[in-house]
Write a protein that holds these residues in place. Sequence first.
Motif, short mmCIF file in Angstrom:
data_model
loop_
_atom_site.label_atom_id
_atom_site.label_comp_id
_atom_site.label_asym_id
_atom_site.label_seq_id
_atom_site.Cartn_x
_atom_site.Cartn_y
_atom_site.Cartn_z
N UNK A 24 0.83 -1.21 0.00
CA UNK A 24 0.00 0.00 0.00
C UNK A 24 0.86 1.26 0.00
N UNK A 25 1.91 1.30 0.83
CA UNK A 25 2.75 2.50 0.90
C UNK A 25 3.54 2.70 -0.40
N UNK A 26 3.96 1.61 -1.02
CA UNK A 26 4.69 1.74 -2.29
C UNK A 26 3.77 2.31 -3.36
N UNK A 27 2.52 1.89 -3.35
CA UNK A 27 1.56 2.41 -4.33
C UNK A 27 1.24 3.88 -4.07
N UNK A 28 1.13 4.22 -2.79
CA UNK A 28 0.86 5.62 -2.43
C UNK A 28 2.05 6.50 -2.84
N UNK A 29 3.27 6.01 -2.62
CA UNK A 29 4.47 6.77 -3.01
C UNK A 29 4.49 7.01 -4.51
N UNK A 30 4.12 5.97 -5.28
CA UNK A 30 4.13 6.08 -6.74
C UNK A 30 3.09 7.08 -7.24
N UNK A 31 2.03 7.28 -6.47
CA UNK A 31 1.02 8.28 -6.86
C UNK A 31 1.54 9.71 -6.67
N UNK A 32 2.53 9.86 -5.79
CA UNK A 32 3.02 11.19 -5.45
C UNK A 32 4.24 11.63 -6.24
N UNK A 33 5.09 10.65 -6.65
CA UNK A 33 6.36 11.05 -7.26
C UNK A 33 7.00 9.86 -7.97
N UNK B 107 2.90 -0.38 -11.13
CA UNK B 107 3.04 1.08 -11.09
C UNK B 107 4.10 1.49 -10.08
N UNK B 108 4.14 0.80 -8.93
CA UNK B 108 5.15 1.12 -7.91
C UNK B 108 6.54 1.02 -8.51
N UNK B 109 6.81 -0.10 -9.18
CA UNK B 109 8.13 -0.33 -9.77
C UNK B 109 8.41 0.68 -10.88
N UNK B 110 7.40 0.98 -11.67
CA UNK B 110 7.59 1.91 -12.79
C UNK B 110 8.10 3.27 -12.31
N UNK B 111 7.68 3.66 -11.10
CA UNK B 111 8.07 4.96 -10.58
C UNK B 111 9.25 4.87 -9.60
N UNK B 112 9.87 3.67 -9.51
CA UNK B 112 11.11 3.55 -8.76
C UNK B 112 10.99 3.00 -7.36
N UNK B 113 9.82 2.46 -6.99
CA UNK B 113 9.62 1.95 -5.63
C UNK B 113 9.51 0.43 -5.65
N UNK B 114 10.41 -0.23 -4.97
CA UNK B 114 10.39 -1.67 -4.88
C UNK B 114 9.76 -2.14 -3.59
N UNK B 115 9.51 -3.43 -3.53
CA UNK B 115 8.89 -4.06 -2.35
C UNK B 115 9.59 -5.38 -2.10
N UNK B 116 9.75 -5.75 -0.82
CA UNK B 116 10.30 -7.07 -0.50
C UNK B 116 9.58 -7.62 0.72
N UNK B 117 8.91 -8.76 0.53
CA UNK B 117 8.28 -9.46 1.66
C UNK B 117 8.08 -10.92 1.29
N UNK B 118 7.59 -11.70 2.22
CA UNK B 118 7.53 -13.15 2.07
C UNK B 118 6.58 -13.65 1.00
N UNK B 119 5.67 -12.83 0.53
CA UNK B 119 4.72 -13.30 -0.49
C UNK B 119 5.27 -13.18 -1.91
N UNK B 120 6.26 -12.34 -2.10
CA UNK B 120 6.76 -12.10 -3.46
C UNK B 120 7.27 -13.38 -4.09
N UNK B 121 7.00 -13.62 -5.37
CA UNK B 121 7.70 -14.69 -6.08
C UNK B 121 9.20 -14.48 -5.94
N UNK B 122 9.94 -15.58 -5.73
CA UNK B 122 11.35 -15.44 -5.35
C UNK B 122 12.18 -14.73 -6.41
#
Length: 696
Positions: free
Chosen positions: A316-325, A350-365
């Motif tokens: 959620x925070x990565x998506x919110x960040x991508x909406x702002x910048x 969209x998060x990745x497109x704007x430069x924000x990555x995510x890392x947690x246990x659900x992500x495909x490895x």
Amino acid sequence: MTIASIDWKALQESEAPEKKAQIFAIMQQVSYELQSGVEDDPEILSVVPRLADIIYGSQDLDDLYEPYSAMARATGLWNYIDKERADPYDRLVSEAVTASSLDGITFHREQIAALNTLLAGRNLILSAPTSFGKSLIIDALIATHKYNRIAIVLPTIALLDEFRRRLKRRFGRDYAIVMHHSEVPESEKVIFLGTQERLISRSDLQNIDLTVVDEFYKLDPNRKDERSATLNAAVYKLLHRSRQFFFLGPNIDNVSTPHEGRWNFDFLKTRFSTVAVDTTDLSKSDDKEEQLFDSLAEDKFWPSLVFVSSPDRANKLSQRAAELMAVSERSDQFADWLRSNVGGKYPLVKSVEYGFGVHHGRLPRAIGNKMVSLFNTNELPVLFCTSTLIEGVNTAAKSVFIFDKDINRSPYDFFTFSNIKGRAGRLGQHHVGKVIMFNSAPETEEMNVAPTLFDDEEAAPDDYVVHLEDEDISSSVDERLEVIKDSLGLEGAELRLASTVGLDIAADIRGKVRERIGRDNSLLWSGRGDYSDIQAVSDLICSVKQPRSFGAFSAKQLTYFIHNLRAQPTLRQFLLDYDSSFKGDASSYDNVFKFLRSCEYGLPQLISVVEMFVRKLSSHDVNYSLFLAELPRWFRPELLRNLDEEGYPIQILERFYRNGDNRETLLYRLREATLQSHALSAFEKNWMAELLEDEF
């Protein structure tokens, strides 16, 4: 002057003559403190990396290199000695502790102390800060070739692959590196890498020379880790077959050992850290989210880790960040790849497109692996993460923003807080890390670790005692085991299988199976299972565990997921099919990845226990083995799933796989494609070339 009173920012900004005089005075103060007998005070040690940030690269301070190197030698941070400009004595010290076989790495004093203990043949439990360089000690031990058979227990598969790549690059010619269950070592010199769940099920772990356990604090059941009993059982099994052990972890004050003499060890606790940290407290900020995003927009903080409480929160925070910048112009190709190979509705596109990555246990490895890789090269300058990234995976983070104060709805303690802080800074890249806190720090408290395997067996949980060797079973524990055997109708190996899901859950499954086979024949099947067979097993499993723990809303949806995973020709098509039909809230999109993880571990163990009780409680010939063999590899060739764990996305591998391929033939074909094929995009070619670099 005191070290605590130094204004480092003002020193950094001062003019050369004044700066030089102040630095010389600081080095004199450090010398005084060391002569007074203070050796590992973090505040004194931090002067070395702080001055490295100021001195290196400044021509006006060239004449300080020699006294600076002398100070580095005196503190024991020998890896900061400048070999080119130190005096001959200091240079000799540095060269004496530099390992040419390990890429020219120079050790510091406390690493050498740990190595001396281990090379003397003694067991060691090491407690040291995150930036200590604990994994280098493992590599140094292997480089001696004193140990032929080594087992290394690691908490996550992401960390397994990081170790595999490093060890293969350094020792692949001398040792077989075994990470997957299907791999059978042919060499006498072998390094077994595995999580506790993998190593406990291997039958070839005899005559181990050295057992290494990373993040050993997880052996303490008081940490409330649901994998603790399995970890203790796996380590217990290894220690019974090992000549020596080495446990390592961060910030431990004491290890409880009520049993003298069973497993003797030295305990080395050190505060040695190779980087310094500046801490900023924003806990009183009126709008913390606005403050966070304002800070992330400043490149002086990059690369930045943002610690949050849960996967949903990270998304959620990565998506919110991508909406702002936007913070990167170099991540759009990865976003395009995710759009084409996972789906256009995937919120992280969209998060990745704007430069924000995510890392947690659900992500495909493979995707998680790529997120970290792009973070380390600053192509994804910001990474929102949960505690999965705190458990050892190395990053090049300059800054750590500790935004939330919980982990899965429970406040983190001082120990966890210290580990999160320790991810800021990296030797050779960011000598001074930044930690930005949005909540008050927890109260300081001692961290004592009481491993179950060191404790009295009478106090150990049932899921652990079923793994004990006969000679370690007391009369009272033997009575407990008899009660467990009678209540479940199981013996040794069967009890150990039941413990993989928890004996309480196994007892519940037994009752449900008895009830079901008394009512109908829906569980009485063999082979690969058809839709109704899978539905019957799903119904039973979802009656003892919530469907959401498998990424499904109901047993009916779980059945459909399993059926569709098997029916789709490729994993890419399975994901795109899910994407095209997805109509839920963005926060539930990740359920498909949770489902895939549960297919690997969780569902197979539960289904195996169901099968075991069906066979024991009925007279029919029941055999789920074909289904159970295919489910953990997503009904794909096992080679593809194994390579996915190593960072190769299955969506790419499926294009090149041919029946009968082994690892070498498939990777060779993939390497050829990176050189000449049009079957890979430019982004994919670079991705694969990076992964293949150490393979040939």
